[in-house]
Motif scaffolding. Structure first.
Motif, mmCIF file in Angstrom:
data_model
loop_
_atom_site.group_PDB
_atom_site.id
_atom_site.type_symbol
_atom_site.label_atom_id
_atom_site.label_comp_id
_atom_site.label_asym_id
_atom_site.label_seq_id
_atom_site.Cartn_x
_atom_site.Cartn_y
_atom_site.Cartn_z
ATOM 1 N N LEU A 40 -36.793 38.426 50.010
ATOM 2 C CA LEU A 40 -36.128 37.046 51.178
ATOM 3 C C LEU A 40 -35.355 36.756 50.673
ATOM 4 O O LEU A 40 -34.482 36.771 49.442
ATOM 5 N N PRO A 41 -34.732 35.930 51.523
ATOM 6 C CA PRO A 41 -33.404 34.850 51.161
ATOM 7 C C PRO A 41 -33.760 33.996 50.292
ATOM 8 O O PRO A 41 -35.300 32.987 50.004
ATOM 9 N N GLN A 42 -33.008 33.652 49.250
ATOM 10 C CA GLN A 42 -33.469 33.229 48.486
ATOM 11 C C GLN A 42 -33.697 31.958 48.916
ATOM 12 O O GLN A 42 -33.967 30.925 47.578
ATOM 13 N N LYS A 156 -37.993 32.158 68.514
ATOM 14 C CA LYS A 156 -37.045 33.393 68.799
ATOM 15 C C LYS A 156 -38.007 34.541 68.173
ATOM 16 O O LYS A 156 -39.069 33.871 66.453
ATOM 17 N N PHE A 157 -38.253 35.309 68.519
ATOM 18 C CA PHE A 157 -38.877 36.458 67.592
ATOM 19 C C PHE A 157 -37.886 37.802 67.639
ATOM 20 O O PHE A 157 -37.460 38.378 68.019
ATOM 21 N N PHE A 158 -38.506 38.486 66.512
ATOM 22 C CA PHE A 158 -38.315 39.719 66.012
ATOM 23 C C PHE A 158 -39.261 40.912 66.072
ATOM 24 O O PHE A 158 -40.432 40.239 65.571
ATOM 25 N N ILE A 159 -39.012 41.865 66.507
ATOM 26 C CA ILE A 159 -40.936 42.117 67.137
ATOM 27 C C ILE A 159 -40.436 43.543 66.640
ATOM 28 O O ILE A 159 -39.100 44.187 66.964
ATOM 29 N N SER A 160 -40.875 44.745 66.077
ATOM 30 C CA SER A 160 -40.817 45.746 65.412
ATOM 31 C C SER A 160 -42.097 46.695 64.964
ATOM 32 O O SER A 160 -42.836 46.289 64.880
ATOM 33 N N GLY A 195 -45.490 55.334 60.675
ATOM 34 C CA GLY A 195 -47.092 55.338 61.547
ATOM 35 C C GLY A 195 -47.042 53.528 61.395
ATOM 36 O O GLY A 195 -45.714 52.618 61.814
ATOM 37 N N HIS A 196 -48.276 53.364 60.814
ATOM 38 C CA HIS A 196 -48.877 51.448 60.911
ATOM 39 C C HIS A 196 -47.959 51.006 59.435
ATOM 40 O O HIS A 196 -49.072 51.063 58.504
ATOM 41 N N GLY A 197 -46.580 50.314 59.545
ATOM 42 C CA GLY A 197 -46.056 50.057 57.847
ATOM 43 C C GLY A 197 -44.802 49.347 58.436
ATOM 44 O O GLY A 197 -44.637 49.718 59.874
ATOM 45 N N VAL A 198 -44.667 49.544 57.078
ATOM 46 C CA VAL A 198 -42.985 49.012 57.304
ATOM 47 C C VAL A 198 -42.176 49.119 57.091
ATOM 48 O O VAL A 198 -41.855 49.767 55.486
ATOM 49 N N ALA A 199 -41.075 50.086 57.527
ATOM 50 C CA ALA A 199 -40.218 50.909 57.053
ATOM 51 C C ALA A 199 -38.768 49.862 56.540
ATOM 52 O O ALA A 199 -38.332 49.206 56.740
ATOM 53 N N PRO A 200 -37.870 51.073 55.538
ATOM 54 C CA PRO A 200 -37.188 50.064 54.789
ATOM 55 C C PRO A 200 -36.149 49.844 55.749
ATOM 56 O O PRO A 200 -35.790 48.282 55.180
ATOM 57 N N GLN A 201 -35.448 50.354 56.676
ATOM 58 C CA GLN A 201 -34.504 49.860 57.470
ATOM 59 C C GLN A 201 -35.609 48.979 58.499
ATOM 60 O O GLN A 201 -34.379 48.235 58.959
ATOM 61 N N ASN A 202 -36.451 48.915 59.407
ATOM 62 C CA ASN A 202 -36.975 47.566 59.512
ATOM 63 C C ASN A 202 -37.142 46.165 58.157
ATOM 64 O O ASN A 202 -36.673 45.250 59.021
ATOM 65 N N PHE A 203 -37.648 46.549 57.398
ATOM 66 C CA PHE A 203 -37.242 45.020 56.471
ATOM 67 C C PHE A 203 -35.727 44.515 56.323
ATOM 68 O O PHE A 203 -35.688 44.019 56.249
ATOM 69 N N PHE A 204 -35.082 46.184 56.119
ATOM 70 C CA PHE A 204 -33.417 45.086 56.343
ATOM 71 C C PHE A 204 -32.904 44.572 57.938
ATOM 72 O O PHE A 204 -32.817 43.279 57.694
ATOM 73 N N ASP A 205 -33.534 45.177 58.300
ATOM 74 C CA ASP A 205 -33.356 44.787 59.671
ATOM 75 C C ASP A 205 -33.803 43.726 60.274
ATOM 76 O O ASP A 205 -32.940 42.363 60.421
ATOM 77 N N PHE A 206 -34.728 42.760 59.975
ATOM 78 C CA PHE A 206 -35.721 41.760 60.168
ATOM 79 C C PHE A 206 -34.732 40.614 58.687
ATOM 80 O O PHE A 206 -34.395 38.974 59.763
ATOM 81 N N LYS A 207 -34.721 41.150 58.069
ATOM 82 C CA LYS A 207 -33.974 39.690 56.843
ATOM 83 C C LYS A 207 -32.785 39.907 57.303
ATOM 84 O O LYS A 207 -32.415 38.600 57.163
ATOM 85 N N ASN A 208 -31.864 40.795 57.771
ATOM 86 C CA ASN A 208 -30.667 40.182 58.221
ATOM 87 C C ASN A 208 -30.620 39.415 60.020
ATOM 88 O O ASN A 208 -29.666 38.419 59.607
ATOM 89 N N GLN A 212 -28.987 36.176 59.663
ATOM 90 C CA GLN A 212 -28.162 35.260 61.203
ATOM 91 C C GLN A 212 -28.773 34.011 61.961
ATOM 92 O O GLN A 212 -28.039 32.974 62.228
ATOM 93 N N ASN A 213 -29.895 34.356 61.889
ATOM 94 C CA ASN A 213 -30.155 33.334 62.808
ATOM 95 C C ASN A 213 -30.635 31.933 61.968
ATOM 96 O O ASN A 213 -31.458 31.060 62.726
ATOM 97 N N ASN A 214 -30.481 31.597 60.353
ATOM 98 C CA ASN A 214 -30.860 30.540 59.838
ATOM 99 C C ASN A 214 -30.692 29.691 60.670
ATOM 100 O O ASN A 214 -29.279 29.417 60.848
ATOM 101 N N ASN A 215 -30.895 28.498 60.696
ATOM 102 C CA ASN A 215 -30.291 26.817 60.745
ATOM 103 C C ASN A 215 -29.954 26.923 62.212
ATOM 104 O O ASN A 215 -29.260 26.023 62.975
ATOM 105 N N LYS A 216 -30.332 28.037 63.277
ATOM 106 C CA LYS A 216 -29.704 28.120 64.678
ATOM 107 C C LYS A 216 -30.916 28.208 65.626
ATOM 108 O O LYS A 216 -32.090 28.283 65.577
#
Length: 216
Positions: A40-42, A156-160, A195-208, A212-216
């Protein structure tokens, strides 16, 4: 502290650093989501909390789930509301112990933790900036009946969700976006073929999204 937790301090120390608060799912514990803390962001504090209710033989829950004779599930909404209160109190406590940016406190919840993340943000919007809701759903029975649109307008919400989730149907998750948009909120929604889990692409997308939305 009213809840047990694990913490990863930021590598980049600022006067006040943002916080990512991780809320695990039913039957899990604080070590589950904390396993990806290093990714996650350092510049953020990363804190993973343990839900208050012990399950047998192991694991923890934010609230009980009951089954009737026809195997229908029922959530203990009163326990869920109590856990929302516990999370809000924990945020206040943790902010007294660490130099956290009170304008940049974010929730990442999985499954039952996602359900609690929605409710915490809408019940205590002054404490929360962003929500990442993974594999959960929006339970309107545990949020305030009357919501002040101006008080929540910054959220702001990121839903997956996984399209083949066998625990929480994807149809349940899809209702969150229009419900939140009806409140005038900024919502990003993604589905993944899992299924009921977090895919690698999902992790990549919410981290980005967080970056992108930090301090916005």
């Amino acid at each position: 502290m009213n809840l047990h937790y694990l913490i990863k301090e930021p590598k980049t120390i600022l006067d006040k650093n943002p916080l990512l608060l991780l809320l695990h799912g039913y039957g899990s514990n604080e070590e589950d989501l904390f396993s990806f803390a290093s990714e996650l962001p350092q510049d953020h504090y990363v804190i993973s909390v343990r839900a208050p209710y012990d399950l047998q033989p192991y694991g923890h829950a934010w609230y009980a789930i009951h089954f009737d004779a026809d195997e229908n599930k029922f959530s203990d909404n009163e326990q869920a509301k109590e856990s929302v209160q516990l999370i809000a109190e924990f945020i206040d406590q943790i902010a007294q112990n660490y130099p956290i940016d009170l304008q940049n406190i974010n929730l990442i919840g999985f499954s039952q933790g996602a359900i609690l993340s929605y409710a915490t943000a809408l019940t205590y919007p002054e404490k929360i900036a962003k929500v990442v809701a993974l594999s959960g759903y929006f339970n309107q029975d545990i949020v305030p009946e009357v919501i002040d649109a101006s008080a929540i307008s910054h959220l702001k919400f990121f839903i997956s969700h996984g399209t083949v989730d066998q625990v929480i149907p994807v149809d349940w998750a899809r209702k969150a976006k229009p419900a939140l948009e009806n409140l005038g909120l900024n919502v990003v929604y993604h589905e993944y073929p899992v299924g009921h889990g977090v895919a690698p692409q999902n992790f990549f997308d919410f981290k980005n999204w967080l970056i992108q939305n930090n301090n916005k």
